[in-house]
Design a protein around this motif. Structure first.
Motif, short mmCIF file in Angstrom:
data_model
loop_
_atom_site.label_atom_id
_atom_site.label_comp_id
_atom_site.label_asym_id
_atom_site.label_seq_id
_atom_site.Cartn_x
_atom_site.Cartn_y
_atom_site.Cartn_z
N ILE A 68 41.90 41.66 41.37
CA ILE A 68 42.44 40.67 40.43
C ILE A 68 42.12 39.25 40.92
N PHE A 69 42.25 39.02 42.23
CA PHE A 69 41.88 37.71 42.77
C PHE A 69 40.40 37.43 42.54
N ASP A 70 39.56 38.43 42.78
CA ASP A 70 38.11 38.26 42.59
C ASP A 70 37.79 38.03 41.11
N PHE A 71 38.49 38.75 40.23
CA PHE A 71 38.27 38.60 38.79
C PHE A 71 38.55 37.16 38.35
N TYR A 72 39.69 36.62 38.78
CA TYR A 72 40.04 35.26 38.38
C TYR A 72 39.08 34.23 38.97
N ASP A 86 35.89 34.70 39.54
CA ASP A 86 34.67 34.77 38.72
C ASP A 86 34.91 34.12 37.36
N TRP A 87 36.10 34.34 36.81
CA TRP A 87 36.42 33.74 35.51
C TRP A 87 36.41 32.21 35.60
N ARG A 102 31.14 29.63 24.79
CA ARG A 102 31.21 30.44 26.00
C ARG A 102 32.55 30.25 26.71
N ILE A 103 33.08 29.02 26.67
CA ILE A 103 34.40 28.77 27.26
C ILE A 103 35.45 29.66 26.59
N VAL A 104 35.42 29.68 25.25
CA VAL A 104 36.38 30.49 24.49
C VAL A 104 36.17 31.98 24.76
N ASP A 105 34.91 32.40 24.81
CA ASP A 105 34.62 33.83 25.07
C ASP A 105 35.10 34.25 26.44
N GLU A 106 34.91 33.38 27.44
CA GLU A 106 35.38 33.69 28.79
C GLU A 106 36.91 33.79 28.81
N CYS A 107 37.56 32.92 28.03
CA CYS A 107 39.03 32.90 28.04
C CYS A 107 39.65 34.10 27.35
N TRP A 108 38.94 34.68 26.39
CA TRP A 108 39.48 35.84 25.71
C TRP A 108 39.75 36.98 26.69
N HIS A 109 38.93 37.08 27.75
CA HIS A 109 39.08 38.18 28.72
C HIS A 109 40.34 38.04 29.58
N VAL A 110 40.96 36.85 29.59
CA VAL A 110 42.19 36.71 30.36
C VAL A 110 43.42 36.63 29.45
#
Length: 491
Positions: free
Chosen positions: A76-80, A82-83, A98-106
């Motif tokens: 989870i730390f690594d995921f955030y 990278d995000w 791309r900003i919005v697309d990246e944010c959808w994953h969180v």
């Protein structure tokens, strides 16, 4: 990237964890550990369950081994991390989608990213136009927020000036849904907004913390744009006007409508500059914040080490404005310049120059003002005309009453200017003026009274009469050279 226990809990939600986390759980955690360490998540076995303890707040995962749980939390730390790196890179490249697309994953909820003028920069593509609510449909269809929605967001947010804090927006009507919203503010100037709608997954404190973190990443990039940057949509529309940039009519119309301003409203541009030229820009931002609170509805920006205020006299009477600003000017060691009334919002940059010039002339002739630090361009308009060339440029500094009469004559096909010109040239002699115009004295008296009643300034003042006579000559010269037409089109 540091996390809070709420942010970790959101990534573990599919495992149906048992959550024991305070509402005040801070963003301080650096990584997962199998033994206790400060500002880390301690992962350990307790019977058949796993405890993930972060500085007293904990999450219980049932029927899981220590090794598996530790790897999961560390991931989870690594995921955030990278995000955050992905969002930061997208922000630097101004890749809004791309900003919005990246944010959808969180967030796993609909997201819309708006610029400073409420135009859609990007929105989540996972949802159809008619899938969310009426505002989502409006955004999808027209590419702008509705005026009703913008007003609702502003009125429901923190009432402490231009605050860059995330807050919960509760739907104002049955066909809208709740969301998290945060204004993007850089040096006290609005440069955008992000809304995360609560659709599909309930939003919580972890999402609010993450939204604040996201805003910090994006704002520093958006706010650093200069007038020469290609991506100017993140700037306030009034900022663009003040620096002489072209602004699309629909963009300006929307912003004026949102502010409940009309293009015929009496606007003024005010400039405040520190007497101490070494004063840090951060302190100017404090002055800007104060003015935003004290003069609701005004546009307040920090430009070139000065605070610029565009205020609407219809919403804030001049006497009320001056009562507020006079104390702020004195207490903060500032000089202030105020323009002539703005007759064309598209020419806001010309009135900005007037406010700056008022300070320059005011400081030059300061001994005549008994130490006053507030200077009106009106008092120095003749000095400006004497020192500047270029007919069209000078038309902007013509006496406000003269411009008003000229424009009214054009619109109503009247000829009050001829009467006033003759009256002033004949030193206000009714006899000589009546003879020159071939009218009866009583007729002239009636005309002069109507003209003077319409004026905002006192024609009995010598300076005002000189200013008016010079202004009439400038208009006559511009008309004879054919230069008045392009000037009038800018109104």
């Amino acid at each position: 990237m540091r996390l809070s226990m709420w942010m970790i809990a959101n990534r573990l939600s599919a495992l149906d964890p048992e959550i024991h986390i305070r509402d005040s759980a801070p963003i301080t955690l650096r990584s997962a550990r199998r033994a206790y360490a400060t500002n880390c998540v301690h992962v350990y076995q307790e019977g058949n369950d796993i405890i993930c303890n972060g500085e007293g707040d904990y999450i219980k995962l049932k029927d899981m081994g220590t090794e598996q749980a530790f790897e999961l939390v560390q991931y989870i730390f690594d995921f955030y991390d990278d995000w955050a790196a992905g969002v930061r890179q997208a922000a630097e490249e101004m890749d809004y989608q791309r900003i919005v697309d990246e944010c959808w994953h969180v967030f796993h909820n609909p997201i819309v990213f708006l610029d400073a003028n409420c135009k859609v920069l990007a929105m989540s593509g996972e949802y159809a136009e008619d899938e969310i609510d009426s505002e989502w449909q409006y955004l999808s269809r027209y590419g702008y927020s509705s005026v009703v929605a913008v007003s609702s967001y502003a009125n429901s947010g923190p009432q402490d000036g231009q605050s860059a804090k995330p807050y919960v927006f509760h739907a104002q009507s049955p066909d809208q849904i709740d969301c998290l919203s945060i204004p993007l503010v850089h040096e006290n100037a609005n440069c955008g907004r992000i809304n995360v709608l609560q659709f599909g997954r309930k939003l919580n404190l972890g999402d609010m913390q993450l939204l604040g973190y996201l805003a910090d990443i994006i704002t520093s990039t958006l706010g650093a744009l200069t007038p020469s940057d290609e991506h100017t949509s993140t700037r306030n529309v009034f900022y663009d006007l003040l620096i002489g940039q072209n602004v699309a009519k629909d963009t300006l119309d929307f912003q004026m409508q949102y502010m409940h301003w009309d293009k015929e409203d009496p606007l003024y541009v005010v400039t405040l500059v520190p007497k101490d030229e070494s004063l840090p820009t951060e302190l100017l931002s404090l002055v800007s914040s104060l003015l935003s609170k004290q003069i609701p509805g005004a546009v307040v920006l920090v430009i070139d080490r000065s605070v610029i205020v565009v205020y609407n006299e219809k919403h804030t009477p001049k006497e009320q404005f001056m009562n507020v600003i006079r104390h702020i000017v004195k207490q903060n060691g500032l000089y202030m310049g105020i323009s002539l009334p703005v007759f064309s919002v598209y020419s806001l940059d010309m009135f900005y120059k007037q406010a700056v010039s008022a300070i320059e002339y005011g400081k030059l002739f300061r001994d005549k003002k008994d130490g006053e630090d507030i200077f009106s361009f009106y008092d120095y308009a003749i000095d400006y005309i004497i020192e500047n060339s270029g007919t069209e440029n000078l038309l902007y500094v013509c006496h406000p009453d003269i411009l008003s009469i000229y424009m009214s004559d054009n619109e109503a096909s009247s000829d009050r200017m001829t009467t006033l010109r003759s009256y002033l040239n004949n030193e206000r002699s009714l006899v000589n003026t009546a003879q020159e115009l071939y009218v009866h004295r009583n007729t002239l008296v009636y005309r002069i009274k109507k003209i003077t009643d319409s004026m905002k300034y006192d024609i009995n003042d010598v300076y005002t009469r000189d200013y008016m006579k010079i202004s009439i000559k400038l208009i006559d010269l511009a008309s004879s050279r054919g230069g008045i037409a392009s000037f009038m089109r800018k109104k």
